[in-house]
Design a protein around this motif. Structure first.
Motif, PDB file in Angstrom:
ATOM      1  N   ALA A 259     -15.400 -90.159  80.541  1.00  0.00           N
ATOM      2  CA  ALA A 259     -15.265 -89.892  79.109  1.00  0.00           C
ATOM      3  C   ALA A 259     -13.797 -89.839  78.685  1.00  0.00           C
ATOM      4  CB  ALA A 259     -15.958 -88.581  78.750  1.00  0.00           C
ATOM      5  N   SER A 260     -12.904 -89.472  79.625  1.00  0.00           N
ATOM      6  CA  SER A 260     -11.477 -89.412  79.298  1.00  0.00           C
ATOM      7  C   SER A 260     -10.812 -90.783  79.334  1.00  0.00           C
ATOM      8  CB  SER A 260     -10.752 -88.483  80.285  1.00  0.00           C
ATOM      9  OG  SER A 260     -10.703 -89.056  81.589  1.00  0.00           O
ATOM     10  N   ARG A 261     -11.564 -91.795  79.738  1.00  0.00           N
ATOM     11  CA  ARG A 261     -11.047 -93.163  79.813  1.00  0.00           C
ATOM     12  C   ARG A 261     -11.784 -94.028  78.797  1.00  0.00           C
ATOM     13  NH1 ARG A 261      -9.274 -94.819  84.914  1.00  0.00           N
ATOM     14  NH2 ARG A 261      -9.058 -96.852  83.901  1.00  0.00           N
ATOM     15  N   PRO A 262     -11.286 -94.131  77.558  1.00  0.00           N
ATOM     16  CA  PRO A 262     -11.969 -94.940  76.542  1.00  0.00           C
ATOM     17  C   PRO A 262     -12.179 -96.383  76.974  1.00  0.00           C
ATOM     18  CG  PRO A 262     -10.238 -93.616  75.549  1.00  0.00           C
ATOM     19  CD  PRO A 262     -10.076 -93.487  77.035  1.00  0.00           C
ATOM     20  N   ASP A 263     -11.273 -96.921  77.812  1.00  0.00           N
ATOM     21  CA  ASP A 263     -11.443 -98.294  78.276  1.00  0.00           C
ATOM     22  C   ASP A 263     -12.714 -98.425  79.112  1.00  0.00           C
ATOM     23  OD1 ASP A 263     -10.268 -96.600  80.116  1.00  0.00           O
ATOM     24  OD2 ASP A 263      -8.995 -98.131  81.016  1.00  0.00           O
ATOM     25  N   LEU A 264     -12.955 -97.450  80.010  1.00  0.00           N
ATOM     26  CA  LEU A 264     -14.158 -97.499  80.837  1.00  0.00           C
ATOM     27  C   LEU A 264     -15.419 -97.309  79.990  1.00  0.00           C
ATOM     28  CD1 LEU A 264     -13.149 -95.494  84.053  1.00  0.00           C
ATOM     29  CD2 LEU A 264     -13.002 -97.955  83.622  1.00  0.00           C
ATOM     30  N   VAL A 265     -15.340 -96.424  79.016  1.00  0.00           N
ATOM     31  CA  VAL A 265     -16.497 -96.187  78.142  1.00  0.00           C
ATOM     32  C   VAL A 265     -16.880 -97.475  77.410  1.00  0.00           C
ATOM     33  CG1 VAL A 265     -17.324 -94.933  76.120  1.00  0.00           C
ATOM     34  CG2 VAL A 265     -16.019 -93.726  77.865  1.00  0.00           C
ATOM     35  N   LEU A 266     -15.888 -98.180  76.884  1.00  0.00           N
ATOM     36  CA  LEU A 266     -16.168 -99.427  76.167  1.00  0.00           C
ATOM     37  C   LEU A 266     -16.738-100.498  77.099  1.00  0.00           C
ATOM     38  CD1 LEU A 266     -13.029 -99.652  73.850  1.00  0.00           C
ATOM     39  CD2 LEU A 266     -15.397 -99.322  73.128  1.00  0.00           C
ATOM     40  N   LEU A 267     -16.210-100.568  78.319  1.00  0.00           N
ATOM     41  CA  LEU A 267     -16.711-101.564  79.263  1.00  0.00           C
ATOM     42  C   LEU A 267     -18.131-101.229  79.725  1.00  0.00           C
ATOM     43  CD1 LEU A 267     -13.527-102.256  81.413  1.00  0.00           C
ATOM     44  CD2 LEU A 267     -14.535-103.705  79.651  1.00  0.00           C
ATOM     45  N   LEU A 268     -18.441 -99.943  79.844  1.00  0.00           N
ATOM     46  CA  LEU A 268     -19.807 -99.547  80.181  1.00  0.00           C
ATOM     47  C   LEU A 268     -20.768 -99.922  79.054  1.00  0.00           C
ATOM     48  CD1 LEU A 268     -19.380 -96.034  81.860  1.00  0.00           C
ATOM     49  CD2 LEU A 268     -20.176 -98.135  82.952  1.00  0.00           C
ATOM     50  N   LEU A 269     -20.340 -99.695  77.825  1.00  0.00           N
ATOM     51  CA  LEU A 269     -21.168-100.070  76.677  1.00  0.00           C
ATOM     52  C   LEU A 269     -21.426-101.575  76.677  1.00  0.00           C
ATOM     53  CD1 LEU A 269     -22.533 -99.471  73.945  1.00  0.00           C
ATOM     54  CD2 LEU A 269     -20.277 -99.729  72.875  1.00  0.00           C
ATOM     55  N   MET A 270     -20.386-102.346  76.929  1.00  0.00           N
ATOM     56  CA  MET A 270     -20.530-103.793  76.986  1.00  0.00           C
ATOM     57  C   MET A 270     -21.464-104.207  78.119  1.00  0.00           C
ATOM     58  SD  MET A 270     -17.468-106.507  77.662  1.00  0.00           S
ATOM     59  CE  MET A 270     -17.803-108.087  78.431  1.00  0.00           C
ATOM     60  N   THR A 271     -21.316-103.592  79.293  1.00  0.00           N
ATOM     61  CA  THR A 271     -22.182-103.896  80.431  1.00  0.00           C
ATOM     62  C   THR A 271     -23.637-103.620  80.098  1.00  0.00           C
ATOM     63  OG1 THR A 271     -20.424-103.397  82.016  1.00  0.00           O
ATOM     64  CG2 THR A 271     -22.685-103.330  82.845  1.00  0.00           C
TER      65      THR A 271
END
Length: 465
Positions: A259-271
Motif C-alpha cells: 500500500a505504501s508503493r503506489p507503483d505496485l498498487v497500480l501494477l496490481l490493478l492492471m494485472t
C-alpha cells in the motif's frame, strides 16, 4: 542513478524499485544493482540461466512435472464428467475449489515463505502434491472414486499451492541471482507452455487406452523428478535470502508495504484487469469456434494449439532480455488486448487463428516481464508476501472474469464478449501507464523511424529522493 532531465535513447521505461523509505519508491524501471561477485554465465543469451547447475536441475524437473500436471488436469476434468454424468456445474465447482484456497489464504502463504528456507519448503509441498495424485489415482483404479472425492482432492491441492506457488516463484532468484532472474522466469514459462502442449495430447491418448486412473499415477511419478532435482542441488551455490524473523502481524506488514508503493498498487490493478479477461481467453476461443464459425472439436484444438505456440514463442522472446523493462509489460498487455478486440471482427476461422499466435506472444511477454519486475523491485524479505499478492491478482481474477465473459457471450454474442475482453485490458494498460508517467514525471516521445521507437525523459523535479 542521477536524473539529468535530458532525453536519452537508452533510458528504460519506468519499473518499480525499492528504496530505503517505502513512502518514496524509486522511479520505475531502474535495474537491480549488478552482482559483481558472481561470474557471468556463458552460453546463448536465450538459455543463459541453464549455465547455472542448480537451475538446470530445477528446470529439468519442472519440465517433467509440468507435463504430468497438464496430464492430470485433463484426466481430472474427464473423471468429473464421467462421475457426474457430464455436469458442467460439477466441472466448474472442481476448478473453483482448486482456486479458492489461493483467494482465502494466499497472503498467509507468502508470509510463511518469507519465514522459511524455500528449498526445504518446496521439498515438502512437492511431496504432498505427489501423494495427493497417488491417492486419487489409487481410488480411481480401485473403482471407488466419487465426485466428492475429486472435490476434496482439488481443495487439498489448492491448499498446498498456497505455499508452493510463492515458494517456487521466489526460489528462482536464489538459484540464478538478480541478473538472470528475468531469463529464468521466461524459461520457466517456456517449460510450462511445452507441458501445456504435450501434456493434454499424451493424456488424451492414455485415457483412451488405459483410463484416467493411471494418468494420476504417472503425474505422481513425475514429482520424483522435481524432488530428485531439489535433492541434487548444491546448497552452497544458492543465494539464500535471509528469512524474515517471526513476529506478529507480518501478513498485515506485507499489505502495508504494498500500500505504501503506489507503483505496485497500480501494477496490481492492471494485472487484475488483464487477467480477468486474458486468462479466460481459452473460453473465448471455444465460444468463437463453436458458436460463430460453427467448427468442430478438431478446429477448437487447433486454435488452442495456436495460442499455446504463441505463448511458447513469447516466453522464448522474453528469455533474450537481459533485464525486465516495464515498457515490455505495457507493450505486451496493450498488444494482447488490442489483438483480442480486433480478432472479434475476424471474417473467418483462419484469420481468427492467425491472430492467436501474436496474441500468445504478447500475453507471455506481459506475464514473464511483470513477474520479474515485481521480484526485483521489492525488499528481499518481503518478496514472498509481495509475490503471493501478485499471484492472488494473477490467478484469483480468472474465476471472477469467467462468469462475466459467459454473460456477455450469452446476452450479446461471442464477438462482443471477445471485443470487450480485449478493450478492457488495453484501456487499463493505457490508464495505468499514464498515471505512472504522471507520478514520476516521465515523458514519452515516439520515434517510429529509428530505434528505440519510444524515447524516455524524466523531470528531475518529480524524481523521488
Amino acid at each position: 542513478m542521477a536524473a539529468t532531465g535530458e532525453e536519452t535513447a537508452t533510458t528504460a521505461a519506468p519499473s518499480p524499485q525499492a528504496s530505503d523509505d517505502p513512502r518514496h519508491p524509486e522511479p520505475p524501471e531502474r535495474d537491480a544493482p549488478p552482482e559483481t561477485t558472481e561470474p557471468k554465465p556463458r552460453g546463448p543469451a536465450m538459455f543463459r540461466s541453464l549455465a547455472v547447475r542448480n537451475y538446470r536441475l530445477f528446470a529439468a524437473g519442472q519440465l517433467v512435472s509440468n507435463t504430468g500436471t497438464w496430464m492430470q488436469r485433463i484426466a481430472q476434468d474427464w473423471l468429473v464428467l464421467q462421475l457426474s454424468g457430464g455436469s458442467g456445474m460439477a466441472l466448474g465447482l472442481t476448478t473453483a475449489l482448486q482456486f479458492l484456497p489461493m483467494l482465502l489464504f494466499g497472503l498467509w502463504g507468502g508470509t510463511l515463505v518469507d519465514r522459511l528456507a524455500k528449498r526445504r519448503l518446496l521439498i515438502i509441498t512437492q511431496s504432498l502434491m505427489g501423494v495427493l495424485a497417488l491417492l486419487l489415482g489409487v481410488l480411481v483404479i480401485a473403482g471407488a472414486a466419487q465426485v466428492w472425492h475429486v472435490y476434496v482432492f482439488a481443495f487439498a491441492l489448492g491448499i498446498v499451492t498456497v505455499v508452493d506457488n510463492p515458494a517456487r516463484q521466489t526460489f528462482v532468484v536464489e538459484m540464478v541471482g538478480q541478473r538472470d532472474l528475468s531469463n529464468a522466469i521466461a524459461l520457466n514459462s517456456a517449460g510450462f507452455q511445452m507441458g501445456r502442449v504435450a501434456g493434454p495430447a499424451v493424456a488424451g491418448l492414455l485415457i483412451a487406452a488405459i483410463g484416467s486412473g493411471p494418468v494420476f499415477l504417472l503425474n505422481a511419478l513425475s514429482f520424483v523428478a522435481v524432488l530428485a532435482a531439489l535433492g541434487l542441488m548444491r546448497p552452497r551455490e544458492l543465494r539464500i535470502t535471509e528469512p524474515a524473523p517471526r513476529s506478529k502481524g507480518q501478513t498485515l506488514e506485507g499489505l502495508r508495504y504494498v500500500a505504501s508503493r503506489p507503483d505496485l498498487v497500480l501494477l496490481l490493478l492492471m494485472t487484475g484487469l488483464v487477467q480477468m479477461f486474458g486468462a479466460n481467453l481459452q473460453n473465448q476461443i471455444a465460444l468463437m469456434t463453436n458458436n460463430v464459425f460453427r467448427a468442430g472439436a478438431d478446429a477448437f484444438g487447433f486454435a488452442a494449439a495456436a495460442i499455446a505456440v504463441g505463448s511458447l514463442l513469447g516466453a522464448l522472446y522474453s528469455a533474450r532480455r537481459e533485464q525486465p523493462r516495464l515498457r515490455l509489460v505495457f507493450a505486451g498487455a496493450f498488444v494482447m488486448g488490442f489483438l483480442q478486440a480486433a480478432s472479434a471482427f475476424s471474417p473467418g476461422y483462419v484469420t481468427f487463428v492467425v491472430a492467436l499466435v501474436p496474441m500468445g506472444i504478447a500475453y507471455l511477454t506481459f506475464h514473464t516481464t511483470m513477474n520479474a519486475v515485481f521480484q526485483l523491485s521489492v525488499d528481499p524479505q518481503m518478496r514472498g508476501r509481495v509475490m503471493s499478492m501478485y499471484m492472488l491478482f494473477f490467478l484469483g481474477m480468472a474465476p471472477v472474469g469467467a462468469p462475466v465473459v459467459g454473460f456477455l457471450a450469452d446476452t450479446f454474442g461471442p464477438r462482443l464478449s471477445l471485443a470487450v475482453g480485449g478493450a478492457v485490458p488495453a484501456a487499463a494498460t493505457l490508464l495505468v501507464g499514464a498515471l505512472l508517467c504522471r507520478r514520476f514525471g516521465v515523458r514519452l516521445r515516439l520515434t517510429p523511424l529509428r530505434r528505440p521507437f519510444v524515447r524516455v525523459s524524466q523531470d528531475t523535479k518529480t524524481q523521488p529522493a
